[in-house]
Design a protein around this motif. Sequence first.
Motif, PDB file in Angstrom:
ATOM      1  N   ILE A 150     -42.783  46.715 -20.063  1.00 11.64           N
ATOM      2  CA  ILE A 150     -43.038  45.227 -20.464  1.00 11.64           C
ATOM      3  C   ILE A 150     -44.197  44.809 -19.582  1.00 11.64           C
ATOM      4  CG2 ILE A 150     -40.529  45.260 -21.135  1.00 11.64           C
ATOM      5  CD1 ILE A 150     -39.823  43.578 -18.771  1.00 11.64           C
ATOM      6  N   ALA A 151     -44.622  43.556 -20.457  1.00 10.04           N
ATOM      7  CA  ALA A 151     -45.853  42.814 -19.872  1.00 10.04           C
ATOM      8  C   ALA A 151     -45.070  41.422 -19.502  1.00 10.04           C
ATOM      9  CB  ALA A 151     -46.824  42.655 -20.763  1.00 10.04           C
ATOM     10  N   ALA A 152     -45.469  40.981 -18.303  1.00  8.09           N
ATOM     11  CA  ALA A 152     -44.793  39.800 -17.885  1.00  8.09           C
ATOM     12  C   ALA A 152     -45.958  39.006 -17.027  1.00  8.09           C
ATOM     13  CB  ALA A 152     -43.700  40.153 -16.931  1.00  8.09           C
ATOM     14  N   LYS A 153     -45.539  37.534 -16.751  1.00 10.75           N
ATOM     15  CA  LYS A 153     -46.602  36.783 -16.192  1.00 10.75           C
ATOM     16  C   LYS A 153     -46.451  37.197 -14.669  1.00 10.75           C
ATOM     17  CE  LYS A 153     -45.936  32.626 -19.418  1.00 10.75           C
ATOM     18  NZ  LYS A 153     -45.625  31.654 -19.702  1.00 10.75           N
ATOM     19  N   HIS A 154     -47.612  37.389 -13.962  1.00  7.90           N
ATOM     20  CA  HIS A 154     -47.845  37.529 -12.836  1.00  7.90           C
ATOM     21  C   HIS A 154     -48.539  36.713 -11.915  1.00  7.90           C
ATOM     22  CE1 HIS A 154     -46.106  41.554 -13.751  1.00  7.90           C
ATOM     23  NE2 HIS A 154     -46.133  42.098 -12.462  1.00  7.90           N
ATOM     24  N   ARG A 155     -48.256  36.179 -10.746  1.00  6.64           N
ATOM     25  CA  ARG A 155     -49.126  35.018 -10.037  1.00  6.64           C
ATOM     26  C   ARG A 155     -49.195  35.574  -8.507  1.00  6.64           C
ATOM     27  NH1 ARG A 155     -48.807  29.571  -8.229  1.00  6.64           N
ATOM     28  NH2 ARG A 155     -46.407  29.500  -8.741  1.00  6.64           N
ATOM     29  N   VAL A 156     -50.336  35.599  -7.991  1.00  5.19           N
ATOM     30  CA  VAL A 156     -50.332  36.013  -6.700  1.00  5.19           C
ATOM     31  C   VAL A 156     -50.068  34.304  -5.862  1.00  5.19           C
ATOM     32  CG1 VAL A 156     -51.700  36.585  -4.580  1.00  5.19           C
ATOM     33  CG2 VAL A 156     -51.588  37.877  -6.843  1.00  5.19           C
ATOM     34  N   LEU A 157     -49.180  34.278  -4.805  1.00  2.77           N
ATOM     35  CA  LEU A 157     -48.779  33.145  -4.271  1.00  2.77           C
ATOM     36  C   LEU A 157     -49.696  32.754  -2.860  1.00  2.77           C
ATOM     37  CD1 LEU A 157     -45.046  33.417  -4.697  1.00  2.77           C
ATOM     38  CD2 LEU A 157     -46.566  32.149  -6.112  1.00  2.77           C
ATOM     39  N   VAL A 179     -37.480  51.004 -16.240  1.00  3.19           N
ATOM     40  CA  VAL A 179     -38.238  49.751 -16.685  1.00  3.19           C
ATOM     41  C   VAL A 179     -39.374  49.400 -15.983  1.00  3.19           C
ATOM     42  CG1 VAL A 179     -37.957  47.219 -17.381  1.00  3.19           C
ATOM     43  CG2 VAL A 179     -35.968  48.864 -17.676  1.00  3.19           C
ATOM     44  N   SER A 180     -40.537  49.605 -16.485  1.00  2.00           N
ATOM     45  CA  SER A 180     -41.743  49.269 -15.644  1.00  2.00           C
ATOM     46  C   SER A 180     -42.178  48.040 -16.290  1.00  2.00           C
ATOM     47  CB  SER A 180     -42.917  50.593 -15.997  1.00  2.00           C
ATOM     48  OG  SER A 180     -42.337  51.557 -15.376  1.00  2.00           O
ATOM     49  N   ILE A 181     -42.715  47.173 -15.266  1.00  2.00           N
ATOM     50  CA  ILE A 181     -43.149  45.960 -15.664  1.00  2.00           C
ATOM     51  C   ILE A 181     -44.615  45.963 -15.118  1.00  2.00           C
ATOM     52  CG2 ILE A 181     -42.854  43.252 -15.052  1.00  2.00           C
ATOM     53  CD1 ILE A 181     -39.832  44.223 -14.427  1.00  2.00           C
ATOM     54  N   VAL A 182     -45.246  45.328 -15.988  1.00  2.00           N
ATOM     55  CA  VAL A 182     -46.846  45.469 -15.804  1.00  2.00           C
ATOM     56  C   VAL A 182     -47.245  44.060 -16.026  1.00  2.00           C
ATOM     57  CG1 VAL A 182     -47.418  47.712 -16.176  1.00  2.00           C
ATOM     58  CG2 VAL A 182     -47.608  45.924 -18.256  1.00  2.00           C
ATOM     59  N   PRO A 183     -48.461  43.594 -15.501  1.00  2.00           N
ATOM     60  CA  PRO A 183     -48.916  42.010 -15.830  1.00  2.00           C
ATOM     61  C   PRO A 183     -49.205  42.062 -17.359  1.00  2.00           C
ATOM     62  CG  PRO A 183     -49.911  42.883 -13.856  1.00  2.00           C
ATOM     63  CD  PRO A 183     -49.409  44.038 -14.568  1.00  2.00           C
ATOM     64  N   ASN A 184     -49.182  40.943 -17.827  1.00  2.00           N
ATOM     65  CA  ASN A 184     -49.511  40.545 -19.322  1.00  2.00           C
ATOM     66  C   ASN A 184     -51.077  39.903 -19.391  1.00  2.00           C
ATOM     67  OD1 ASN A 184     -49.364  37.883 -18.184  1.00  2.00           O
ATOM     68  ND2 ASN A 184     -48.134  37.211 -19.869  1.00  2.00           N
ATOM     69  N   ALA A 185     -51.849  39.895 -18.414  1.00  2.00           N
ATOM     70  CA  ALA A 185     -53.200  39.610 -18.478  1.00  2.00           C
ATOM     71  C   ALA A 185     -54.048  40.436 -17.939  1.00  2.00           C
ATOM     72  CB  ALA A 185     -53.461  38.231 -17.650  1.00  2.00           C
ATOM     73  N   PRO A 186     -54.967  40.952 -18.667  1.00  2.00           N
ATOM     74  CA  PRO A 186     -55.624  40.381 -19.682  1.00  2.00           C
ATOM     75  C   PRO A 186     -54.736  40.621 -21.092  1.00  2.00           C
ATOM     76  CG  PRO A 186     -56.925  42.130 -19.048  1.00  2.00           C
ATOM     77  CD  PRO A 186     -56.025  42.018 -18.003  1.00  2.00           C
ATOM     78  N   ALA A 187     -54.025  41.976 -21.054  1.00  2.00           N
ATOM     79  CA  ALA A 187     -53.186  42.447 -22.218  1.00  2.00           C
ATOM     80  C   ALA A 187     -52.473  43.718 -21.470  1.00  2.00           C
ATOM     81  CB  ALA A 187     -53.990  42.745 -23.321  1.00  2.00           C
ATOM     82  N   ILE A 188     -51.213  43.937 -22.232  1.00  2.00           N
ATOM     83  CA  ILE A 188     -50.596  45.242 -21.914  1.00  2.00           C
ATOM     84  C   ILE A 188     -51.375  46.445 -21.851  1.00  2.00           C
ATOM     85  CG2 ILE A 188     -49.512  45.536 -24.105  1.00  2.00           C
ATOM     86  CD1 ILE A 188     -46.888  46.444 -22.800  1.00  2.00           C
ATOM     87  N   THR A 189     -52.038  46.339 -22.969  1.00  2.00           N
ATOM     88  CA  THR A 189     -53.190  47.692 -23.089  1.00  2.00           C
ATOM     89  C   THR A 189     -54.086  47.720 -21.869  1.00  2.00           C
ATOM     90  OG1 THR A 189     -54.558  46.226 -24.475  1.00  2.00           O
ATOM     91  CG2 THR A 189     -53.013  47.445 -25.782  1.00  2.00           C
ATOM     92  N   SER A 190     -54.168  46.842 -21.158  1.00  2.00           N
ATOM     93  CA  SER A 190     -55.168  47.137 -19.814  1.00  2.00           C
ATOM     94  C   SER A 190     -54.373  48.108 -19.132  1.00  2.00           C
ATOM     95  CB  SER A 190     -55.529  45.796 -19.529  1.00  2.00           C
ATOM     96  OG  SER A 190     -55.927  44.894 -20.225  1.00  2.00           O
TER      97      SER A 190
END
Length: 348
Positions: free
Chosen positions: A268-275, A332-343
Amino acid sequence: MQRRITRTLMLLSLALLAACSNKPADTTPQPEQPPAPIVQPPSAEPPKLPYTAPFTGLGSQTRLDQRPIMVMINNAPQARPQSGINKADLVYEVLAEGEMTRLLAVFHSQRPEVIGPVRSIRPYFIQLGVGIDAMLVHAGGSPDALNTLARSDYSHLDEIPNGRYFWREKFRHAPHNLYTKPELIEQAMLDKGIRMTGELPYFPFLPEDAEITEGEPATKVDLVFHSLNKAGFVYDAEKKKYMRLTEGKPHLDLTTDEQLSTTNLLVIAAKHRVLDSEGRRQVDVVGPGDGYLFQQGKAKKIKWKRAGGVIRAYEDASMIKEVPLLRGNTWVSIVPNAPAITSYLKFE
């Protein structure tokens, strides 16, 4: 005269009888009779087990209502191969700092001998664990995660003040050498008065003999979390499982030397943000978002969201029709959604 003739006939008859009685036995070999065919009774179907494992849908001899245990497992190169992951019903793979993933292994229907190396916790790990009413096992954590645990009544076991329930191995260097086992975790729960039975989520499962026929071909799945952190899965049609790879090589269990595998693979693609400058992240594990479900060598594009405490896959954009799982474990593998899951995800 008549009497003499009669006597003569009687003597001839006796002679003939004697000749017949002295005839040699017939020694001509007779053909052997084939043995009677052995009729095998029809094979009985294996007895249906009385209970079902909540996280896998597989049969069980006993009722599985105990609380699941979710252990934060180190996935840095220095920590591989790990121990116990092959016995997990459910694994969440998600980025932490340093572009490395952490493996959140949920143990319920099986008991590994050893679990580890154990690592620290993050707020989004807590969200995933609390959703399944899990006992959270970790070694320290980020400031936000530890503050969250201090303010709540979440059940957790932190190694730092509870070292007697863990040990460190000498064949690895700290912090990649911390281990535990189910018996120690359960003893800690008893010692601390932590509830042992769980409020378990519901998962829909397909019939045991289900065959997946729809979807794109997907016997090879590549995941790139970072140029220095690559993983993947290759489908084994005989085992009906996706076999785990890390850096192009089989990802093994240290204790059993088995290759890690899964029946259901959800990416799944999810929002990631470095804090901060430490690289700590905020990861959205609630959704909604896009993803793919891989089953039996087929890929199905899905929508996902967290519902009923767990991340679920849906067939429709309105996220009403949930996609059922095959009976077995799930990764369940969680990847960033930006720029896109295909990245981050490729399959063929």
